[in-house]
Design a protein around this motif. Structure first.
Motif, PDB file in Angstrom:
ATOM      1  N   ARG A  37      29.356 -10.199  46.869  1.00 26.90           N
ATOM      2  CA  ARG A  37      29.904 -11.460  46.397  1.00 26.90           C
ATOM      3  C   ARG A  37      31.080 -11.225  45.454  1.00 26.90           C
ATOM      4  NH1 ARG A  37      25.395 -14.617  43.564  1.00 26.90           N
ATOM      5  NH2 ARG A  37      24.779 -12.553  42.862  1.00 26.90           N
ATOM      6  N   ARG A  38      31.946 -12.219  45.425  1.00 25.71           N
ATOM      7  CA  ARG A  38      33.058 -12.190  44.479  1.00 25.71           C
ATOM      8  C   ARG A  38      32.580 -12.901  43.219  1.00 25.71           C
ATOM      9  NH1 ARG A  38      34.168  -9.281  48.617  1.00 25.71           N
ATOM     10  NH2 ARG A  38      36.332  -9.138  49.296  1.00 25.71           N
ATOM     11  N   LEU A  39      32.215 -12.174  42.205  1.00 29.31           N
ATOM     12  CA  LEU A  39      31.734 -12.763  40.960  1.00 29.31           C
ATOM     13  C   LEU A  39      32.943 -13.134  40.113  1.00 29.31           C
ATOM     14  CD1 LEU A  39      28.819 -10.264  40.234  1.00 29.31           C
ATOM     15  CD2 LEU A  39      28.722 -12.460  41.425  1.00 29.31           C
ATOM     16  N   ALA A  40      33.197 -14.444  40.041  1.00 32.32           N
ATOM     17  CA  ALA A  40      34.457 -14.889  39.434  1.00 32.32           C
ATOM     18  C   ALA A  40      34.479 -14.729  37.921  1.00 32.32           C
ATOM     19  CB  ALA A  40      34.731 -16.331  39.816  1.00 32.32           C
ATOM     20  N   SER A  41      33.349 -14.987  37.285  1.00 34.04           N
ATOM     21  CA  SER A  41      33.359 -14.967  35.822  1.00 34.04           C
ATOM     22  C   SER A  41      32.907 -13.622  35.275  1.00 34.04           C
ATOM     23  CB  SER A  41      32.442 -16.061  35.281  1.00 34.04           C
ATOM     24  OG  SER A  41      31.086 -15.723  35.508  1.00 34.04           O
ATOM     25  N   LEU A  42      33.415 -13.305  34.106  1.00 33.69           N
ATOM     26  CA  LEU A  42      33.021 -12.073  33.444  1.00 33.69           C
ATOM     27  C   LEU A  42      31.529 -12.088  33.137  1.00 33.69           C
ATOM     28  CD1 LEU A  42      34.117  -9.426  32.340  1.00 33.69           C
ATOM     29  CD2 LEU A  42      34.508 -10.580  30.168  1.00 33.69           C
ATOM     30  N   ARG A  43      31.034 -13.245  32.753  1.00 30.09           N
ATOM     31  CA  ARG A  43      29.611 -13.369  32.433  1.00 30.09           C
ATOM     32  C   ARG A  43      28.752 -13.021  33.647  1.00 30.09           C
ATOM     33  NH1 ARG A  43      26.786 -18.689  29.613  1.00 30.09           N
ATOM     34  NH2 ARG A  43      24.707 -17.830  29.410  1.00 30.09           N
ATOM     35  N   SER A  44      29.169 -13.466  34.820  1.00 28.64           N
ATOM     36  CA  SER A  44      28.390 -13.178  36.028  1.00 28.64           C
ATOM     37  C   SER A  44      28.441 -11.692  36.369  1.00 28.64           C
ATOM     38  CB  SER A  44      28.892 -14.006  37.210  1.00 28.64           C
ATOM     39  OG  SER A  44      30.228 -13.666  37.548  1.00 28.64           O
ATOM     40  N   ARG A  45      29.571 -11.061  36.117  1.00 33.97           N
ATOM     41  CA  ARG A  45      29.690  -9.631  36.427  1.00 33.97           C
ATOM     42  C   ARG A  45      28.851  -8.791  35.457  1.00 33.97           C
ATOM     43  NH1 ARG A  45      35.237 -11.117  37.363  1.00 33.97           N
ATOM     44  NH2 ARG A  45      35.988 -10.155  35.448  1.00 33.97           N
ATOM     45  N   TYR A  46      28.596  -9.287  34.283  1.00 33.57           N
ATOM     46  CA  TYR A  46      27.826  -8.558  33.272  1.00 33.57           C
ATOM     47  C   TYR A  46      26.313  -8.698  33.455  1.00 33.57           C
ATOM     48  CZ  TYR A  46      31.758  -7.229  30.268  1.00 33.57           C
ATOM     49  OH  TYR A  46      32.898  -6.654  29.756  1.00 33.57           O
ATOM     50  N   SER A  47      25.877  -9.597  34.325  1.00 31.13           N
ATOM     51  CA  SER A  47      24.451  -9.836  34.506  1.00 31.13           C
ATOM     52  C   SER A  47      23.913  -9.012  35.661  1.00 31.13           C
ATOM     53  CB  SER A  47      24.192 -11.316  34.788  1.00 31.13           C
ATOM     54  OG  SER A  47      22.832 -11.517  35.127  1.00 31.13           O
ATOM     55  N   ASP A  48      22.902  -8.197  35.385  1.00 32.54           N
ATOM     56  CA  ASP A  48      22.360  -7.344  36.450  1.00 32.54           C
ATOM     57  C   ASP A  48      21.649  -8.161  37.535  1.00 32.54           C
ATOM     58  OD1 ASP A  48      19.564  -5.967  34.478  1.00 32.54           O
ATOM     59  OD2 ASP A  48      20.176  -8.022  34.923  1.00 32.54           O
ATOM     60  N   TYR A  49      21.321  -9.421  37.267  1.00 31.12           N
ATOM     61  CA  TYR A  49      20.669 -10.261  38.265  1.00 31.12           C
ATOM     62  C   TYR A  49      21.588 -10.550  39.455  1.00 31.12           C
ATOM     63  CZ  TYR A  49      16.972 -11.188  34.904  1.00 31.12           C
ATOM     64  OH  TYR A  49      15.930 -11.048  34.021  1.00 31.12           O
ATOM     65  N   ASN A  50      22.878 -10.386  39.269  1.00 34.12           N
ATOM     66  CA  ASN A  50      23.830 -10.737  40.319  1.00 34.12           C
ATOM     67  C   ASN A  50      24.152  -9.609  41.287  1.00 34.12           C
ATOM     68  OD1 ASN A  50      24.308 -13.504  39.680  1.00 34.12           O
ATOM     69  ND2 ASN A  50      25.491 -12.838  37.904  1.00 34.12           N
ATOM     70  N   TYR A  51      23.466  -8.481  41.154  1.00 33.42           N
ATOM     71  CA  TYR A  51      23.731  -7.333  42.018  1.00 33.42           C
ATOM     72  C   TYR A  51      22.545  -7.105  42.938  1.00 33.42           C
ATOM     73  CZ  TYR A  51      27.587  -6.543  38.857  1.00 33.42           C
ATOM     74  OH  TYR A  51      28.745  -6.700  38.127  1.00 33.42           O
ATOM     75  N   GLU A  52      22.818  -7.083  44.254  1.00 32.54           N
ATOM     76  CA  GLU A  52      21.716  -6.915  45.201  1.00 32.54           C
ATOM     77  C   GLU A  52      21.506  -5.472  45.647  1.00 32.54           C
ATOM     78  OE1 GLU A  52      24.457  -8.750  45.701  1.00 32.54           O
ATOM     79  OE2 GLU A  52      25.205  -8.619  47.771  1.00 32.54           O
ATOM     80  N   TYR A  53      22.447  -4.610  45.340  1.00 34.51           N
ATOM     81  CA  TYR A  53      22.316  -3.205  45.744  1.00 34.51           C
ATOM     82  C   TYR A  53      22.281  -2.322  44.488  1.00 34.51           C
ATOM     83  CZ  TYR A  53      23.908  -5.229  50.132  1.00 34.51           C
ATOM     84  OH  TYR A  53      24.033  -6.007  51.256  1.00 34.51           O
ATOM     85  N   TRP A  54      21.324  -1.388  44.491  1.00 34.03           N
ATOM     86  CA  TRP A  54      21.155  -0.508  43.341  1.00 34.03           C
ATOM     87  C   TRP A  54      20.975   0.931  43.802  1.00 34.03           C
ATOM     88  CZ3 TRP A  54      21.570  -1.909  38.264  1.00 34.03           C
ATOM     89  CH2 TRP A  54      21.635  -3.285  38.008  1.00 34.03           C
ATOM     90  N   GLY A  55      21.581   1.848  43.043  1.00 34.08           N
ATOM     91  CA  GLY A  55      21.379   3.257  43.310  1.00 34.08           C
ATOM     92  C   GLY A  55      20.057   3.740  42.736  1.00 34.08           C
ATOM     93  N   GLN A  56      19.720   4.983  43.070  1.00 30.10           N
ATOM     94  CA  GLN A  56      18.448   5.542  42.638  1.00 30.10           C
ATOM     95  C   GLN A  56      18.483   5.997  41.183  1.00 30.10           C
ATOM     96  OE1 GLN A  56      20.713   7.037  44.486  1.00 30.10           O
ATOM     97  NE2 GLN A  56      20.752   9.263  44.116  1.00 30.10           N
ATOM     98  N   GLY A  57      19.681   6.059  40.609  1.00 25.17           N
ATOM     99  CA  GLY A  57      19.822   6.471  39.215  1.00 25.17           C
ATOM    100  C   GLY A  57      20.252   7.914  39.099  1.00 25.17           C
ATOM    101  N   ALA A  58      21.105   8.160  38.126  1.00 27.10           N
ATOM    102  CA  ALA A  58      21.588   9.525  37.852  1.00 27.10           C
ATOM    103  C   ALA A  58      21.356   9.821  36.372  1.00 27.10           C
ATOM    104  CB  ALA A  58      23.068   9.655  38.198  1.00 27.10           C
ATOM    105  N   GLN A  59      20.655  10.906  36.116  1.00 24.87           N
ATOM    106  CA  GLN A  59      20.369  11.262  34.724  1.00 24.87           C
ATOM    107  C   GLN A  59      21.613  11.889  34.088  1.00 24.87           C
ATOM    108  OE1 GLN A  59      17.420  10.879  32.759  1.00 24.87           O
ATOM    109  NE2 GLN A  59      18.883  11.459  31.150  1.00 24.87           N
ATOM    110  N   VAL A  60      21.981  11.355  32.950  1.00 21.12           N
ATOM    111  CA  VAL A  60      23.062  11.937  32.145  1.00 21.12           C
ATOM    112  C   VAL A  60      22.459  12.305  30.797  1.00 21.12           C
ATOM    113  CG1 VAL A  60      25.230  11.473  30.944  1.00 21.12           C
ATOM    114  CG2 VAL A  60      24.918  10.702  33.312  1.00 21.12           C
ATOM    115  N   THR A  61      22.535  13.581  30.457  1.00 22.58           N
ATOM    116  CA  THR A  61      21.990  14.069  29.195  1.00 22.58           C
ATOM    117  C   THR A  61      23.092  14.755  28.407  1.00 22.58           C
ATOM    118  OG1 THR A  61      19.816  14.409  30.204  1.00 22.58           O
ATOM    119  CG2 THR A  61      20.241  15.519  28.107  1.00 22.58           C
ATOM    120  N   VAL A  62      23.292  14.282  27.190  1.00 25.88           N
ATOM    121  CA  VAL A  62      24.326  14.850  26.324  1.00 25.88           C
ATOM    122  C   VAL A  62      23.625  15.503  25.139  1.00 25.88           C
ATOM    123  CG1 VAL A  62      26.444  14.435  25.040  1.00 25.88           C
ATOM    124  CG2 VAL A  62      25.868  13.001  27.018  1.00 25.88           C
ATOM    125  N   SER A  63      23.668  16.803  25.109  1.00 19.26           N
ATOM    126  CA  SER A  63      22.927  17.530  24.083  1.00 19.26           C
ATOM    127  C   SER A  63      23.534  18.899  23.866  1.00 19.26           C
ATOM    128  CB  SER A  63      21.459  17.673  24.503  1.00 19.26           C
ATOM    129  OG  SER A  63      20.754  18.482  23.583  1.00 19.26           O
TER     130      SER A  63
END
Length: 125
Positions: free
Chosen positions: A98-124
């Motif tokens: 979808r074309r999320l027109a507003s910044l508020r909509s782009r900032y909400s995770d509810y508006n995303y239907e596809y998600w990756g499995q996650g990538a661990q980032v560790t800074v130490s």
């Protein structure tokens, strides 16, 4: 159902750099981005980008992280420089057709239907 392939991340010392990437199969995307979640914390926005190239960042990463998107490949990249220990988290790619027109909509995770499995980032050190 689209396939989401997220890659990158790892362990780096403070001040170092890492890159994560995310590819989504299927037709064109409207917005891609990354959210992150640290242990004991809620998931939070990191950066988002529209297919038109408009990028937005959380205040905590402005000037250090850069998001980009290759529309032809349905792929987004998050370049993370000058990493800090507080950047340690699992980074999740998010995407929507979808074309999320507003910044508020782009900032909400509810508006995303596809998600990756996650990538661990560790800074130490």
């Amino acid at each position: 159902q689209a396939q989401v392939v997220e890659s990158g991340g790892g362990l780096v010392q403070p001040g170092g750099s890492l890159r994560v990437s995310c590819e989504v199969s299927g037709s064109s995307l409207g917005v891609m981005g990354w959210f992150r979640q640290a242990p004991g914390s809620e998931r939070e926005l990191v950066a988002v980008i529209t297919s038109g190239g408009t990028a937005n960042y959380a205040d905590s990463v402005k000037g250090r992280f850069t998001i980009s998107m290759d529309n032809a490949k349905n792929t987004a990249y998050l370049q993370m420089n000058n990493l800090k220990p507080e950047d340690t988290a699992v980074y999740y790619c998010a995407a929507t057709r979808r074309r999320l027109a507003s910044l508020r909509s782009r900032y909400s995770d509810y508006n995303y239907e596809y998600w990756g499995q996650g990538a661990q980032v560790t800074v130490s050190s």
